[in-house]
Design a protein around this motif. Structure first.
Motif, PDB file in Angstrom:
ATOM      1  N   GLU A 220      43.754  24.627  41.713  1.00 46.12           N
ATOM      2  CA  GLU A 220      45.124  25.199  41.180  1.00 46.12           C
ATOM      3  C   GLU A 220      45.893  24.332  40.374  1.00 46.12           C
ATOM      4  O   GLU A 220      45.804  23.088  41.067  1.00 46.12           O
ATOM      5  CB  GLU A 220      46.112  25.679  42.668  1.00 46.12           C
ATOM      6  CG  GLU A 220      45.411  26.642  43.291  1.00 46.12           C
ATOM      7  CD  GLU A 220      46.304  27.288  44.400  1.00 46.12           C
ATOM      8  OE1 GLU A 220      47.538  26.830  44.470  1.00 46.12           O
ATOM      9  OE2 GLU A 220      45.972  28.207  44.897  1.00 46.12           O
ATOM     10  N   TRP A 224      50.216  26.645  32.362  1.00 45.35           N
ATOM     11  CA  TRP A 224      49.977  27.999  31.724  1.00 45.35           C
ATOM     12  C   TRP A 224      48.788  28.033  30.961  1.00 45.35           C
ATOM     13  O   TRP A 224      48.188  28.962  30.882  1.00 45.35           O
ATOM     14  CB  TRP A 224      51.348  28.467  30.719  1.00 45.35           C
ATOM     15  CG  TRP A 224      52.565  28.575  31.332  1.00 45.35           C
ATOM     16  CD1 TRP A 224      53.528  27.660  31.557  1.00 45.35           C
ATOM     17  CD2 TRP A 224      52.996  29.665  31.865  1.00 45.35           C
ATOM     18  NE1 TRP A 224      54.625  28.258  32.126  1.00 45.35           N
ATOM     19  CE2 TRP A 224      54.417  29.597  32.417  1.00 45.35           C
ATOM     20  CE3 TRP A 224      52.663  31.054  32.098  1.00 45.35           C
ATOM     21  CZ2 TRP A 224      55.037  30.625  33.064  1.00 45.35           C
ATOM     22  CZ3 TRP A 224      53.315  32.080  32.568  1.00 45.35           C
ATOM     23  CH2 TRP A 224      54.707  31.948  33.199  1.00 45.35           C
ATOM     24  N   TYR A 315      46.123  32.109  34.927  1.00 50.93           N
ATOM     25  CA  TYR A 315      46.863  32.943  35.716  1.00 50.93           C
ATOM     26  C   TYR A 315      47.284  32.894  36.919  1.00 50.93           C
ATOM     27  O   TYR A 315      46.227  32.252  37.537  1.00 50.93           O
ATOM     28  CB  TYR A 315      46.348  34.359  35.341  1.00 50.93           C
ATOM     29  CG  TYR A 315      45.979  34.646  34.078  1.00 50.93           C
ATOM     30  CD1 TYR A 315      46.943  34.937  32.851  1.00 50.93           C
ATOM     31  CD2 TYR A 315      44.502  34.581  33.416  1.00 50.93           C
ATOM     32  CE1 TYR A 315      46.592  35.059  31.672  1.00 50.93           C
ATOM     33  CE2 TYR A 315      44.255  34.944  32.111  1.00 50.93           C
ATOM     34  CZ  TYR A 315      45.134  35.060  31.107  1.00 50.93           C
ATOM     35  OH  TYR A 315      44.926  35.273  29.717  1.00 50.93           O
ATOM     36  N   GLN A 316      48.154  33.412  37.770  1.00 51.28           N
ATOM     37  CA  GLN A 316      48.226  33.509  38.990  1.00 51.28           C
ATOM     38  C   GLN A 316      47.472  34.516  39.807  1.00 51.28           C
ATOM     39  O   GLN A 316      47.002  34.589  40.748  1.00 51.28           O
ATOM     40  CB  GLN A 316      49.710  33.513  39.487  1.00 51.28           C
ATOM     41  CG  GLN A 316      50.497  32.392  39.304  1.00 51.28           C
ATOM     42  CD  GLN A 316      51.862  32.421  39.771  1.00 51.28           C
ATOM     43  OE1 GLN A 316      52.677  33.345  39.455  1.00 51.28           O
ATOM     44  NE2 GLN A 316      52.506  31.430  40.679  1.00 51.28           N
ATOM     45  N   SER A 317      47.423  35.689  38.902  1.00 47.81           N
ATOM     46  CA  SER A 317      46.805  36.886  39.604  1.00 47.81           C
ATOM     47  C   SER A 317      45.393  36.633  39.488  1.00 47.81           C
ATOM     48  O   SER A 317      44.566  37.596  40.203  1.00 47.81           O
ATOM     49  CB  SER A 317      47.400  38.095  38.856  1.00 47.81           C
ATOM     50  OG  SER A 317      47.138  37.987  37.342  1.00 47.81           O
ATOM     51  N   LYS A 318      44.843  36.108  38.548  1.00 47.20           N
ATOM     52  CA  LYS A 318      43.221  36.199  38.531  1.00 47.20           C
ATOM     53  C   LYS A 318      42.845  34.777  38.065  1.00 47.20           C
ATOM     54  O   LYS A 318      43.125  34.079  37.171  1.00 47.20           O
ATOM     55  CB  LYS A 318      42.930  37.027  37.152  1.00 47.20           C
ATOM     56  CG  LYS A 318      41.320  37.203  37.046  1.00 47.20           C
ATOM     57  CD  LYS A 318      41.287  38.038  35.855  1.00 47.20           C
ATOM     58  CE  LYS A 318      41.594  37.666  34.617  1.00 47.20           C
ATOM     59  NZ  LYS A 318      41.023  38.382  33.336  1.00 47.20           N
ATOM     60  N   ARG A 320      40.091  32.120  36.909  1.00 48.83           N
ATOM     61  CA  ARG A 320      39.368  31.831  35.608  1.00 48.83           C
ATOM     62  C   ARG A 320      38.076  30.852  36.233  1.00 48.83           C
ATOM     63  O   ARG A 320      38.261  30.094  36.549  1.00 48.83           O
ATOM     64  CB  ARG A 320      39.799  31.274  34.632  1.00 48.83           C
ATOM     65  CG  ARG A 320      41.425  31.661  33.800  1.00 48.83           C
ATOM     66  CD  ARG A 320      41.188  33.261  33.238  1.00 48.83           C
ATOM     67  NE  ARG A 320      40.350  33.363  32.398  1.00 48.83           N
ATOM     68  CZ  ARG A 320      40.491  33.337  31.049  1.00 48.83           C
ATOM     69  NH1 ARG A 320      41.740  32.940  30.701  1.00 48.83           N
ATOM     70  NH2 ARG A 320      39.662  33.418  30.211  1.00 48.83           N
ATOM     71  N   GLN A 341      43.147  28.433  38.664  1.00 44.86           N
ATOM     72  CA  GLN A 341      44.076  29.501  38.917  1.00 44.86           C
ATOM     73  C   GLN A 341      45.479  28.617  38.826  1.00 44.86           C
ATOM     74  O   GLN A 341      45.837  27.536  38.946  1.00 44.86           O
ATOM     75  CB  GLN A 341      44.156  30.032  40.510  1.00 44.86           C
ATOM     76  CG  GLN A 341      44.865  31.446  40.416  1.00 44.86           C
ATOM     77  CD  GLN A 341      44.645  32.163  41.740  1.00 44.86           C
ATOM     78  OE1 GLN A 341      43.810  31.574  42.753  1.00 44.86           O
ATOM     79  NE2 GLN A 341      45.279  33.020  42.022  1.00 44.86           N
ATOM     80  N   ARG A 342      46.515  29.420  38.286  1.00 46.27           N
ATOM     81  CA  ARG A 342      47.877  28.670  37.953  1.00 46.27           C
ATOM     82  C   ARG A 342      48.488  29.028  39.198  1.00 46.27           C
ATOM     83  O   ARG A 342      48.614  29.790  40.110  1.00 46.27           O
ATOM     84  CB  ARG A 342      48.448  29.485  36.781  1.00 46.27           C
ATOM     85  CG  ARG A 342      49.879  28.874  36.535  1.00 46.27           C
ATOM     86  CD  ARG A 342      50.517  29.467  35.513  1.00 46.27           C
ATOM     87  NE  ARG A 342      51.137  30.921  35.861  1.00 46.27           N
ATOM     88  CZ  ARG A 342      51.202  31.983  35.398  1.00 46.27           C
ATOM     89  NH1 ARG A 342      50.367  32.390  34.248  1.00 46.27           N
ATOM     90  NH2 ARG A 342      51.985  32.818  35.932  1.00 46.27           N
ATOM     91  N   SER A 343      49.351  27.773  39.730  1.00 44.58           N
ATOM     92  CA  SER A 343      50.198  27.600  40.696  1.00 44.58           C
ATOM     93  C   SER A 343      51.510  27.815  39.925  1.00 44.58           C
ATOM     94  O   SER A 343      51.872  28.078  38.967  1.00 44.58           O
ATOM     95  CB  SER A 343      50.171  26.483  41.525  1.00 44.58           C
ATOM     96  OG  SER A 343      50.225  25.231  40.629  1.00 44.58           O
ATOM     97  N   GLU A 344      52.680  27.606  41.066  1.00 47.80           N
ATOM     98  CA  GLU A 344      53.959  27.656  40.451  1.00 47.80           C
ATOM     99  C   GLU A 344      54.195  26.539  39.364  1.00 47.80           C
ATOM    100  O   GLU A 344      53.900  25.466  39.333  1.00 47.80           O
ATOM    101  CB  GLU A 344      55.048  27.301  41.582  1.00 47.80           C
ATOM    102  CG  GLU A 344      55.079  28.573  42.533  1.00 47.80           C
ATOM    103  CD  GLU A 344      55.675  29.841  41.662  1.00 47.80           C
ATOM    104  OE1 GLU A 344      56.442  29.809  40.835  1.00 47.80           O
ATOM    105  OE2 GLU A 344      55.112  30.895  42.275  1.00 47.80           O
TER     106      GLU A 344
END
Length: 551
Positions: A220, A224, A315-318, A320, A341-344
């Motif tokens: 994580e 972006w 992305y947060q939702s998916k 990579r 995956q992206r965190s906040e």
């Protein structure tokens, strides 16, 4: 004698055949330049501090063994270059197949070449020479002895640096593609991967390194978009040396995103290596991390394929899917798989800092901040940069801070400083690693100018001290040479020192080797008769002359 004349006639005939005929034939058949099994100390294309390695470093057959070096194919001597640094003693052979082979760091040459070299050195009264014999004058069949393996030039131990180049372009090609190399059944090692959070301006907003054993299933990262860096090496049979990786590949969601292969390198692109690596890691702790995303100043042709400049949206939702592969030329492969995956993300504005120059990588940039002026040519930066330039005083010395030392310069930038106390001995010097490094300077009126390839702290230094000459092995030693340490109060950036040498033995000038890497001068004892006299004169860039006479 007749056989030799016949061989020369045959070779001259071969050189008269148009190149396109050879271009349509099978791959040239080169033989190994050594008569023993090849074991490598360095591979083709591996990342060095200022360049990609352009050849193979072949080890001797045994420790301290003086192995003969042989011509890999029929050809003629096109160049002989002798340097105190660099390739040391090197010979270049042009072949009728459109390639040139290079044999460097030799200790000596065969008799024909040595006679030519001795004559040229004495005529020029210079150990360093660069000569281009008349084409066809020195023609050698395949397998002819050219010289003996050595440790001359910028070399840390006896070995042969061997290259194959395209003659017309001078572009080095990987010799292993021609079958010259060791067996290899050892897969490359990936020591770590680094994940970089990248702003729109390609500033690094976040960075974390993961060793191979500590890479989580999902990483994580608060960004972006990201880039990936890879630190690793390859090993081949017979040696523990950590060599460069031949192929580096990145897939994102099973789509090829980055592909780099070391089949060839281009001397005209060598300065871009600073844009190929994590330059901050390189300067900070000597780590070599290859970037699998492309900074704008990186136009290297060794990158065969790249998608979206290697930048990866996260992305947060998916998550990579990331797959990193390291391959050697024999096909042995190491793979790392993970997800990102992206965190906040709190912000994506890059690293905020004060600066007084915004330098665009693709435009010429000019800054004048009394007493400093700085001209950065277009494409001299890996990316657009925010630079700070200032002057401060410490212990009565003005220090000129030019940019930030962790930002690379790919081409020379012009630095000028106005100073009302200039003398003929004034130089612009970089303060680095507790050394004063002369950049080479010119003085016009009250302005001193230098062309620099590093940001950092500079001073104006008065170089008034002559080089110091100290005997190391003289005269009671089992060595076949007398050795002398040559030290100066400044060093030349990228070289130990750029001295002018004159060595006189019994009143006769002699071309003696100076190894700049270890600041050592060698005088063969064979040149000196009993009660012979030695006179050594060493002059630095500013004309300060050190003298040593035998007693």
């Amino acid at each position: 004698m007749q056989s030799s004349a016949l061989s020369k006639c045959l070779l001259l005939f071969l050189f008269s055949i148009p190149f396109f005929l050879f271009a349509q034939s099978e791959k040239p058949s080169f033989i190994s330049p050594v008569n023993h099994d090849i074991v490598l100390a360095g591979s083709f294309g591996e990342i060095r501090s200022t360049h990609f390695h352009a050849g193979l470093d072949i080890k001797p057959s045994a420790k301290d063994k003086n192995d003969d070096i042989f011509c890999s194919d029929q050809g003629y001597v096109s160049r002989i270059k002798i340097q105190r640094g660099g390739y040391g003693r090197a010979v270049y052979i042009d072949h009728p197949n459109g390639y040139t082979t290079v044999y460097a760091h030799l200790s000596s040459f065969n008799e024909d070449l040595q006679i030519l070299i001795d004559s040229q050195q004495r005529e020029a009264q210079s150990y360093e020479i660069d000569i281009y014999p008349e084409p066809g004058k020195y023609i050698y069949p395949k397998g002819t002895k050219l010289g003996v393996m050595g440790n001359s030039g910028r070399s840390y131990g006896p070995h042969l640096h061997f290259e194959i180049r395209e003659t017309n372009t001078e572009k080095p090609v990987n010799p292993i593609l021609f079958g010259i190399g060791p067996p290899d059944n050892i897969a490359p090692t990936i020591e770590s991967i680094s994940i970089y959070g990248l702003s729109q301006d390609l500033d690094i907003t976040y960075q974390k390194e993961y060793s191979k054993k500590d890479i989580p299933a999902t990483i994580e990262i608060p960004a972006w978009r990201i880039g990936i860096g890879v630190e690793g090496y390859d090993q081949m049979n017979g040696a523990n040396n950590k060599n460069g990786i031949y192929e580096l590949i990145v897939y994102v969601d099973d789509t090829l995103t980055f592909y780099q292969k070391m089949d060839h390198v281009d001397f005209g692109q060598m300065d871009q290596i600073k844009a190929f690596v994590d330059y901050n890691a390189k300067t900070k702790d000597k780590s070599t991390i290859a970037l699998t995303y492309r900074l704008p100043g990186n136009k290297l042709s060794v990158i065969d394929s790249i998608r979206n400049d290697g930048m990866i949206k996260v992305y947060q939702s998916k998550p990579r899917k990331i797959r990193v592969e390291a391959k050697d030329i024999a096909g042995n492969t190491t793979v790392i798989n993970t997800f990102v995956q992206r965190s906040e993300v709190s912000s994506d504005k890059g690293i905020s800092s004060s600066y007084n120059l915004l330098a665009k990588y693709d435009q010429e940039s000019f800054l004048s901040s009394n007493p400093i002026t700085l001209l950065i040519p277009a494409y001299a930066l890996a990316k657009s940069e925010k630079l700070n330039i200032s002057t401060k005083s410490e212990n009565g010395t003005d220090i000129y801070s030019i940019g930030q030392s962790n930002i690379p310069i790919l081409k020379y930038a012009k630095l000028s400083i106005t100073f009302n106390q200039l003398t003929p001995y004034s130089i612009i010097a970089l303060l680095e690693d507790d050394e004063i490094k002369d950049q080479g300077s010119t003085i016009i009126d009250d302005t001193i100018t230098s062309y620099i390839t590093d940001f950092g702290d500079y001073i104006i230094y008065q170089d008034t001290i002559a080089p110091k000459i100290t005997p190391l092995l003289y005269p009671n030693s089992s060595s076949d040479t007398y050795t002398f340490s040559i030290k100066d109060d400044v060093t030349i950036k990228g070289k130990a020192a750029d001295f002018k040498f004159n060595i006189w033995i019994n009143g006769i000038w002699q071309p003696c080797e100076y190894k700049e890497l270890i600041n050592t001068l060698y005088i063969p004892k064979s040149l000196i008769s009993p009660n012979g006299k030695i006179l050594i004169e060493v002059e630095d860039q500013k004309g300060n002359k050190g003298v040593w006479r035998s007693k």
